[in-house]
Write an enzyme that holds these catalytic residues in place. Structure first.
Site: not given
Ligand code: S3P
Length: 453
Positions: A321, A97
């Protein structure tokens, strides 16, 4: 090699020092920022996991070369908006993501059309959260249902924006900061607090950024169109990966562990704060600051019983996480009832983690009540398992696989846990560290030996 593992023995008592894999958020950010810098950046200790390898492959497809040297990666950047992809380029963000959302923000000015795809898990995740602000910057984005596949084509007419980020998502905040790099003038982001690696990296790279903080929000101002120079970076250990071993030590009788050189940035250590509220003793030793980021060695010792808590939701983002592990501790190590609130974001991760965590806890005999996105966990500190447990159908979520291993190694029972390769997305060394600590992990169900007559 089989795709699943069997665990039928608790891990014997251990007292060891380990080093976990490097931080994923910092690895992806340094690769992407190096692709925008002028000159050759060197990234030492880069996490060699699928999410990060996909980030490297992505910048390569966009015309930025990298080379793997003995103990670092060299990335050859040509400055802001210098991506030079072929026509009809398709980028695959795999399971990540962070990569999927951040790369879009660096493409808002790229002339050619780019298609972004991902795996099954990423394809069910919401992209409207970044599509919305990126369209305000002026990017052309096509997607049905606000999810992958997405087609993005940059525009010449990019403008700075004002954006209010109310979820507490570092991915949305970072997408806005990255898009601001290619926008004239000053972009203002009022962001609910979340991990601040991007802001710290911008400061270290001397990208003009100003952060005005209040209790729950930060006002971030980024001045765009300012080139920055290539850099060297040594990525520290990942607190999210360390957390599996923090909890393993906490749940294993008479055990203790030291985890060396971990990033303990205030915006990432929600799990430490929450475990301390439960009365757990965790020491951070050898604290240092590296290019704005706090690092330390973490020491933790097993404790008999912890106390239940009413977890403040202001800690949610800094532990986002780690909730699978926090729920496990609340369920099997505390006395009393713990409550956790406003957890809707958990269902938007690599799998619907809130739903799956509840299912998991109930499966092992922990009582959980749910109302909307709030849960109540009834601690069962004397829980010992004897049954058979089969963990499957969780969209190959790496963190569910690893949390299940920790439960299996500390609570007893006979476990079959599917999709062992999921660890490759974030923590390739996970199983070898478990083995180093003494865990017995089987690839095959051990034959039942008949007793001698
Ligand atoms: C991350 C932000 C988090 C986290 C992901 C990594 C990042 O997600 O859950 O594993 O590196 O910016 P969100 O920002 O959508 O909460």
């Amino acid at each position: 090699m089989p795709k699943h593992i069997y665990i039928d023995q608790k891990i014997p008592q251990f007292n060891k020092t380990i080093q976990v894999s490097s931080d994923k958020s910092l690895s992806i950010r340094t690769v992407l920022l190096a692709s925008q810098a002028v000159g050759v950046s060197k990234i030492f200790n880069l996490l060699e996991s699928e999410d990060v390898i996909n980030a490297l492959k992505t910048i390569k497809k966009l015309g930025v070369n990298f080379k793997k040297r003995k103990n670092f990666y060299e990335i050859h950047g040509y400055g802001l908006n210098s991506f030079n992809p072929k026509s009809n380029t398709v980028i695959n963000a795999g399971n990540s993501g962070t990569l999927g959302r951040l790369i879009l923000s660096l493409l808002i000015k790229t002339e050619k059309k780019i298609k972004l795809i991902g795996d099954k898990s990423l394809s069910r995740r919401d992209f409207s959260r970044v599509i919305k602000p990126l369209r305000l910057f002026g990017a052309n984005i096509k997607s049905t249902k606000n999810s992958l596949p997405i087609i993005i084509q940059g525009s010449e007419f990019i403008r700075p924006i004002y954006y209010k980020e109310i979820i507490g998502s570092a991915q949305i905040k970072t997408a806005c900061c990255f898009a601001a790099l290619n926008s004239p003038g000053i972009t203002n982001i009022l962001a609910k607090k979340s991990r601040n690696h991007t802001e710290l990296l911008f400061k270290y790279l001397k990208i003009p950024i100003k952060v005005i903080s209040n209790k729950n929000y930060d006002l971030i101002k980024v001045k765009g169109l300012q080139q920055f120079k290539a850099f060297n970076y040594l990525v520290p250990g990942d607190i999210s990966s360390s957390s599996f071993f923090i909890v393993l030590a906490l749940l294993s009788k008479n055990s203790e562990i030291t985890i060396k050189n971990v990033n303990v940035n205030e915006t990432r250590i929600g799990i430490i704060k929450i475990l301390r509220m439960m009365n757990c003793k965790i020491n951070l030793i050898n604290k240092r600051i590296y290019k704005g980021e706090k690092t330390a060695d973490i020491f933790i010792k097993n404790k008999k019983i912890l106390k239940s808590i009413n977890c403040p939701s202001s800690l949610n983002s800094s532990a986002i996480d780690e909730f699978l592990l926090i729920f496990l501790v609340a369920g099997v190590k505390t006395k009393g009832t713990s409550t956790f609130k406003n957890l809707s974001e958990l269902n938007k991760k690599e799998s619907p983690r809130l739903n799956l965590a509840i299912k998991f806890l109930r499966m092992i005999g922990v009582k959980v009540e749910r109302s909307k996105d709030n849960i109540k966990i009834y601690g069962n500190p004397n829980l010992t398992l004897k049954n058979n447990y089969h963990i499957k159908n969780y969209l190959k979520d790496h963190r569910i696989f690893m949390m299940s291993c920790i439960a299996a190694l500390t609570l007893g029972g006979n476990w079959k846990i599917e999709d062992k390769d999921s660890v490759k997305t974030s923590f390739p060394k996970f199983i070898s560290i478990l083995k180093y600590l003494g865990a017995k992990i089987n690839w095959k169900k051990e034959k039942i030996l008949l007793p001698l007559p």
